[in-house]
Design a protein around this motif. Sequence first.
Motif: not given
Length: 260
Positions: A10-22
């Motif tokens: 449901e999410t986008t590159w816009k949100a993913v590129k700035d998130t450091r997923f653990q």
Amino acid sequence: MPPRPYILAETTWKAVKDTRFQVAVLPWGATEAHNYHLPYATDNIQCDHVAAEAARRAWEAGARVVVLPTIPFGVQTGQLDIPLCLNLNPSTQAAMLADLAHSLDVQAVPKLVILNGHGGNDFRQMIRELQPKVKCFLTAVSWYKVVDPKGHFQDLGDHAGELETSVMLHIAPDLVRPLSEAGDGREKKPRLAAMREGWAWAPRQWTKVSADTGIGDPRAATREKGAAYFSAAVEKIGRFLIDLSATDVKDLYVDPTKIK
Ligand SMILES: [Zn+2]
């Protein structure tokens, strides 16, 4: 419903590129018959809901977790004579897991939780083999083993029985046929004492064990029992995601006297 930032689909590159997923969560189900009253996607629907709700709790507590799309096929080598039970061999699963773990490795996602929803899947030996080849920390959780069903259900049969039927009545009631249509999930037991006692193991030959594909009587299932069991499981899994997210996996062990 607005897009959920912890559900990759449901999410986008816009949100993913700035998130450091653990932590990435990979739900892994199966496509198989579930008595006469539950759908073939039962394990996948349960995995979807458990993963999403556990991840929501973790996300809202500040843990950066992401749920990957559910893999909808599991090991069905004991059910190949049941139409449309669709098998992935363990070696195929291991190859898929290795490719996905490699992607996460390259992208510096440091931890992967396989959230299993099907009794025929077993990721432990795959992890033993794969872990030395990747930096991403690998762990597996079977969601239906997190909370002891004994305190919640009368009949402890493990396939399309009271547990799964109750949980489906809670999360996807429109997909549950009336319980009057369900078979009784009666299970034949092995002739060999060693197998009955559980210390000799062989996979069940499904159509010889159950007449209706179910194992366990679903007829005492209720939505309330399902809600209570589901919420106890996602509370623990959500807590695990929070703790895992904050843990240095190079420092996993502690002297028992220091455990709070
Ligand atoms: Zn199932």
